[in-house]
Design a protein around this motif. Structure first.
Motif, mmCIF file in Angstrom:
data_model
loop_
_atom_site.group_PDB
_atom_site.id
_atom_site.type_symbol
_atom_site.label_atom_id
_atom_site.label_comp_id
_atom_site.label_asym_id
_atom_site.label_seq_id
_atom_site.Cartn_x
_atom_site.Cartn_y
_atom_site.Cartn_z
ATOM 1 N N LEU A 251 0.857 -1.173 0.000
ATOM 2 C CA LEU A 251 0.000 0.000 0.000
ATOM 3 C C LEU A 251 0.895 1.225 0.000
ATOM 4 N N TYR A 252 0.784 2.054 -1.050
ATOM 5 C CA TYR A 252 1.510 3.324 -1.096
ATOM 6 C C TYR A 252 0.614 4.438 -0.567
ATOM 7 N N LEU A 253 1.172 5.262 0.320
ATOM 8 C CA LEU A 253 0.436 6.399 0.869
ATOM 9 C C LEU A 253 1.254 7.672 0.709
ATOM 10 N N PRO A 254 0.681 8.692 0.066
ATOM 11 C CA PRO A 254 1.378 9.982 -0.010
ATOM 12 C C PRO A 254 1.274 10.717 1.323
ATOM 13 N N PRO A 255 2.031 11.777 1.497
ATOM 14 C CA PRO A 255 1.973 12.517 2.765
ATOM 15 C C PRO A 255 0.562 13.030 3.057
#
Length: 418
Positions: free
Chosen positions: A218-222
């Motif tokens: 899972l990629y999460l941006p700031p």
């Protein structure tokens, strides 16, 4: 629910025999950077198929998780390891609604000293602690190495969590053995729970909920709020990226200027005013004094090359000198040179970090302007974390490698290459 809505589009991996499968699946890096990087989350099913983790790699069957857990927890007792233990509400029967945090190193931490559920242990900088960490980070090399912070690994018992929160940096959450359930939200409310011992949001209204299996990413941006809770004993690998504040950059740069650029200023030169005249107001700070000090300060100058040198040193120099262990029996330069001509491996210390810019090699906070042969060799060393012997090197390369060896940045071994 599966993550196939606009918030979390799904990417399905497709392996090719002639290359290492991308953690982005069928999505190419350019598309990821354009559509997701610092913009939108992304769920990638089986980004690293059935990822077994870095701990107790030889174990199998039901005992594998226990062996991996014990190996992981033992790291938290080391003095050189940054670790923390978090108890979520429900772990403490006397304080059922309480969040608790304890920072390592721990004199003892194992299954017999912990409750059955609702706890997590987190360890930072795992790439510098166990084999395979840097190799795992290379799977994310579509992001420049200069942006990589570290590999943080957490182990959680059932119900273990660090609560709903948001990060100020980009992160890829790679699921290791076990399963973890995640909730994700772009909510505007970022009110913190003032009673918690850790930074957690007071409330989280999920927009999506899904379960990660081993190998999912899972990629999460700031700034995206997220809340992960373990369904069962599980490992989570967090690949985090640097996001220094402007204040941190300015403060670090001023410290760099103080150390590097004022060396050209005469240390014996003093403020002088032989032509001093009386002032109508003795309390007034005169223009003449300001002009003279301004002239001194203008001697401190910088350009893009200065900033490049500063950044290269800053980004590779985040480990303390005592992190590096010099050889117990240091070879002479001649003996070192002869060893390079034999068989074995010249490996980079796990705590070492390197970058390049032009003809400059940055390693562990130092900058070295080097020739083409040295730069080519050191690029391979920093990328692969090792060089296969024998090596034929010129005198400048030998001198630099020997300096790195005596400083503890490099190690020689007779280990054969697989």
């Amino acid at each position: 629910m599966d993550a196939t809505c606009d918030l979390l589009p799904s990417a399905v991996p497709h392996a090719r025999a002639d290359r290492l499968p991308s953690v982005l699946g069928d999505m190419d890096p350019e598309t990821f950077l354009r559509d997701h990087w610092q913009k939108r989350p992304l769920l990638i099913r089986q980004a690293i198929a059935d990822f077994a983790g870095l701990f107790a790699p030889g174990a199998s069957g039901p005992s594998a998780m226990t062996a991996a857990r014990d190996a992981f927890l033992s790291l938290a007792t080391r003095e050189d390891v940054t670790s923390r233990l978090v108890f979520a509400p429900g772990a403490n029967r006397r304080k059922p609604k309480c969040w608790e945090r304890f920072d390592g190193p721990f004199s003892r931490i194992d299954d017999s000293t912990l409750p059955k559920s609702h706890w997590s242990v987190l360890i930072h900088g795992v790439e510098s602690l166990v084999p395979g960490g840097w190799e795992l980070l290379r799977r994310f090399s579509f992001i420049p190495s200069a942006r990589v912070d570290d590999l943080m690994v957490s182990y959680a018992s059932p119900g273990g969590t660090v609560g709903p929160h948001d990060d100020l940096y980009d992160v890829f959450l790679l699921q290791g053995p076990g399963r973890r359930r995640w909730q994700v939200s772009n909510q505007a409310d970022r009110t913190l729970d003032s009673d918690a011992a850790i930074k957690v949001l007071k409330t989280l209204v999920p927009e999506e909920e899904f379960l990660l299996e081993p190998g999912d990413v899972l990629y999460l941006p700031p700034g995206v709020a997220h809340f992960g809770v373990s369904d069962e004993p599980c490992f989570t690998y967090s690949i985090g990226f640097l996001a220094p504040s402007h204040r941190e950059l300015v403060q670090s740069f001023l410290g760099y200027l103080n150390e590097e650029l004022v060396q050209g200023i005469d240390p014996d030169a003093l403020y002088q005013d032989p032509d001093l005249r009386t002032q109508a107001d003795p309390l007034a700070l005169s223009d003449a004094m300001i002009d003279q000090v301004a002239e001194v300060l203008q001697q401190v100058r910088w350009n893009r090359d200065t900033v490049g040198d500063f950044l290269g040193r800053l980004l590779t120099g985040r480990k303390l000198p005592e992190s590096f262990a010099a050889p117990s029996r240091t070879l002479s330069r001649l003996a070192f040179s002869r060893r390079l001509q034999g068989h074995g491996i010249l490996s980079l210390a796990r705590v070492s970090r390197g970058l390049v810019r032009g003809d400059c090699l940055f390693l562990n906070g130092e900058s070295h302007h080097v020739g083409p042969q040295t730069l080519t060799l050191c690029r391979t060393l920093v990328s692969d974390r090792k060089l296969t012997l024998p090596l034929a090197v010129d005198a400048p390369t030998l001198a630099l490698l020997y300096d790195f060896y005596t400083a503890g940045y490099l190690a020689l071994s007779t280990e054969s290459v697989r």
